[in-house]
Write a protein that holds these residues in place. Sequence first.
Motif, PDB file in Angstrom:
ATOM      1  N   TRP A 147     -36.036  33.833  25.412  1.00 18.18           N
ATOM      2  CA  TRP A 147     -35.139  34.517  26.375  1.00 18.18           C
ATOM      3  C   TRP A 147     -35.650  35.708  27.036  1.00 18.18           C
ATOM      4  CZ3 TRP A 147     -30.333  32.741  28.504  1.00 18.18           C
ATOM      5  CH2 TRP A 147     -29.869  31.533  28.005  1.00 18.18           C
ATOM      6  N   ARG A 148     -36.630  36.264  26.784  1.00 10.58           N
ATOM      7  CA  ARG A 148     -37.363  37.337  26.884  1.00 10.58           C
ATOM      8  C   ARG A 148     -37.424  37.441  28.702  1.00 10.58           C
ATOM      9  NH1 ARG A 148     -41.754  39.617  23.501  1.00 10.58           N
ATOM     10  NH2 ARG A 148     -40.243  39.502  22.187  1.00 10.58           N
ATOM     11  N   TYR A 149     -37.767  36.485  29.364  1.00 12.31           N
ATOM     12  CA  TYR A 149     -37.966  36.684  30.672  1.00 12.31           C
ATOM     13  C   TYR A 149     -37.077  35.686  31.523  1.00 12.31           C
ATOM     14  CZ  TYR A 149     -41.960  39.223  29.212  1.00 12.31           C
ATOM     15  OH  TYR A 149     -42.853  40.248  28.791  1.00 12.31           O
ATOM     16  N   LYS A 150     -36.158  34.990  30.770  1.00 13.97           N
ATOM     17  CA  LYS A 150     -35.253  34.001  31.757  1.00 13.97           C
ATOM     18  C   LYS A 150     -34.488  34.695  32.806  1.00 13.97           C
ATOM     19  CE  LYS A 150     -34.746  30.305  28.127  1.00 13.97           C
ATOM     20  NZ  LYS A 150     -35.483  29.451  28.883  1.00 13.97           N
ATOM     21  N   TRP A 151     -34.056  35.843  32.495  1.00 12.41           N
ATOM     22  CA  TRP A 151     -33.253  36.703  33.360  1.00 12.41           C
ATOM     23  C   TRP A 151     -33.939  37.106  34.757  1.00 12.41           C
ATOM     24  CZ3 TRP A 151     -33.910  41.464  35.254  1.00 12.41           C
ATOM     25  CH2 TRP A 151     -35.009  42.305  34.750  1.00 12.41           C
ATOM     26  N   THR A 152     -35.461  37.073  34.717  1.00 12.29           N
ATOM     27  CA  THR A 152     -36.225  37.419  35.796  1.00 12.29           C
ATOM     28  C   THR A 152     -36.305  36.421  36.861  1.00 12.29           C
ATOM     29  OG1 THR A 152     -38.135  36.746  34.729  1.00 12.29           O
ATOM     30  CG2 THR A 152     -37.467  38.958  34.349  1.00 12.29           C
ATOM     31  N   THR A 153     -35.940  35.119  36.245  1.00 19.40           N
ATOM     32  CA  THR A 153     -36.203  33.771  37.171  1.00 19.40           C
ATOM     33  C   THR A 153     -34.829  33.656  38.089  1.00 19.40           C
ATOM     34  OG1 THR A 153     -35.379  32.160  35.660  1.00 19.40           O
ATOM     35  CG2 THR A 153     -37.735  32.838  35.314  1.00 19.40           C
ATOM     36  N   ILE A 154     -33.567  34.066  37.689  1.00 17.89           N
ATOM     37  CA  ILE A 154     -32.433  33.859  38.688  1.00 17.89           C
ATOM     38  C   ILE A 154     -32.657  34.076  40.160  1.00 17.89           C
ATOM     39  CG2 ILE A 154     -31.035  34.102  36.537  1.00 17.89           C
ATOM     40  CD1 ILE A 154     -30.401  36.890  37.619  1.00 17.89           C
ATOM     41  N   PRO A 155     -32.331  33.357  40.912  1.00 18.32           N
ATOM     42  CA  PRO A 155     -32.498  33.353  42.244  1.00 18.32           C
ATOM     43  C   PRO A 155     -31.662  34.210  42.976  1.00 18.32           C
ATOM     44  CG  PRO A 155     -31.512  31.233  41.776  1.00 18.32           C
ATOM     45  CD  PRO A 155     -31.508  32.034  40.574  1.00 18.32           C
TER      46      PRO A 155
ATOM     47  N   ASP B 167     -39.769  34.882  39.860  1.00 15.71           N
ATOM     48  CA  ASP B 167     -39.458  33.651  40.843  1.00 15.71           C
ATOM     49  C   ASP B 167     -38.825  34.171  42.199  1.00 15.71           C
ATOM     50  OD1 ASP B 167     -40.037  32.469  38.395  1.00 15.71           O
ATOM     51  OD2 ASP B 167     -38.975  30.794  39.074  1.00 15.71           O
ATOM     52  N   PRO B 168     -38.904  33.331  43.093  1.00 14.47           N
ATOM     53  CA  PRO B 168     -38.299  33.769  44.383  1.00 14.47           C
ATOM     54  C   PRO B 168     -36.855  34.280  44.313  1.00 14.47           C
ATOM     55  CG  PRO B 168     -39.329  31.916  44.794  1.00 14.47           C
ATOM     56  CD  PRO B 168     -39.469  32.024  43.154  1.00 14.47           C
TER      57      PRO B 168
ATOM     58  N   ILE C 278     -29.423  26.932  33.300  1.00 16.00           N
ATOM     59  CA  ILE C 278     -29.510  28.413  32.917  1.00 16.00           C
ATOM     60  C   ILE C 278     -29.496  29.434  33.883  1.00 16.00           C
ATOM     61  CG2 ILE C 278     -30.984  30.024  31.275  1.00 16.00           C
ATOM     62  CD1 ILE C 278     -31.805  27.662  29.580  1.00 16.00           C
ATOM     63  N   GLU C 279     -30.073  29.130  34.736  1.00 11.21           N
ATOM     64  CA  GLU C 279     -30.118  30.254  35.875  1.00 11.21           C
ATOM     65  C   GLU C 279     -28.540  30.223  36.581  1.00 11.21           C
ATOM     66  OE1 GLU C 279     -32.920  28.771  38.655  1.00 11.21           O
ATOM     67  OE2 GLU C 279     -34.754  29.372  37.492  1.00 11.21           O
ATOM     68  N   THR C 280     -27.903  28.994  36.531  1.00  8.79           N
ATOM     69  CA  THR C 280     -26.626  29.322  37.089  1.00  8.79           C
ATOM     70  C   THR C 280     -25.637  29.997  36.303  1.00  8.79           C
ATOM     71  OG1 THR C 280     -26.723  27.162  38.108  1.00  8.79           O
ATOM     72  CG2 THR C 280     -24.638  27.774  37.831  1.00  8.79           C
ATOM     73  N   ILE C 281     -25.948  29.770  35.005  1.00  5.84           N
ATOM     74  CA  ILE C 281     -25.058  30.675  33.818  1.00  5.84           C
ATOM     75  C   ILE C 281     -25.450  31.782  34.109  1.00  5.84           C
ATOM     76  CG2 ILE C 281     -24.776  31.103  31.582  1.00  5.84           C
ATOM     77  CD1 ILE C 281     -25.226  28.080  31.022  1.00  5.84           C
TER      78      ILE C 281
END
Length: 394
Positions: A47-55, A86-87, A25-28
């Motif tokens: 999905w509310r906070y998934k985008w906040t974890t992309i590196p 996330d970092p 998901i992060e790669t996408i």
Amino acid sequence: MKSKRLSKAKRLSLDIITTLPQPIIETILCLLPIKEAARTSILSRDWRYKWTTIPKLVFSTPDGYPIMETSKLIRAIHQVMSLRQDPIHEFTLSLHGNCFGKTGLPSCEVDQILCRLSKNHPVNKLILDFGASSDDCSYNLPFSVFSSLHHLTELYLSWCGLDHQPAFNGFGSLVVLSLDFVWISRKTLLCLLSSCPSLKSFRLIMPEDHVVGHENSTMIELFQCLPLIEHLTIWCDTIWWFVPDLVPQELPTSLIHLKYFCLEQMSFHHGYALTFLAVLIKNSPNLEKIELEIDIEHYLFNDTNYDSDVFEEYHSDVWLEHLSNVWLEHLIELKIRDFSNLEPELEFVKLILAKSPKLKKVSIKSVVKKDQEPGMLKTLLRTPRVSAVEIDVV
């Protein structure tokens, strides 16, 4: 009914993506512009906070972007970084146009972003591009970039200034360094390079007017700072920094790791460029690929000839004699762009063909007139060679 079926199909598709492993998901999400990635938060509670974890975060503006819009982007960056859970491992900030100076952003706006980034995140790859049209619009990199980003493995800087000598412990993990149109002194550059003991790829693209100060330096000093270098790209204008005279220097230690060398805006009538190229080839026994981009503005090849006196002074004494005993045992490919078929260029190709037993391909992008191409190709094909090399001229 059809509407309900479509709605159900969409929900099913969404459920399939949601159940994917988090790294996928992060790669996408990393493949989406950050604005679009943030919009995925409205899809569902999951999905509310998934985008906040992309590196990986990428923020950029096109050329001519209004300064008010750029200010909005800066505020958005602060907001995005405040929501980070996330970092951040990769960060790109690309602001084009006259973003700084009297009518642009105050430098402190970007300073704050980089300060927060360097203190709170183990960034591995950092790209900073402040494309400017004049010296007044340049951005001076803050000291925080050097003092806190110890995890960096790749650093790309464009159109910014380094007007201070970085007194720091160094980028011990830095493998790739690219400096494009950066205002820097030779002393600061050598200090920076010497603080990157693991550096394997180095790109230096700078015009003469970006040099700060008047210190002297040599090729020996430069390559002492690059003991593990494998890929080197340099602009011809920069070479005079490291060649104080036309006498070729022997390097105390061979560049045994160097496999790829690219010289951009090369002039075969530039004595310093010939000296640099001769020394580098002679001291790089494991070179696999040489790439040259010739500066055709130096040649008025349509109706006039080059200056034969300059050719004799630089080419005969500095070039041919110095490379008479060279044997390029590992060279596989030679690539030349904007080849105009003048004598010094042609003799260089002949030398490579005669000294490279494993050469497989010579690619030449020609700028000669159409009626001259057959004669040029005929000359190249008749040139003695020590390998079964393919010569491709376009």
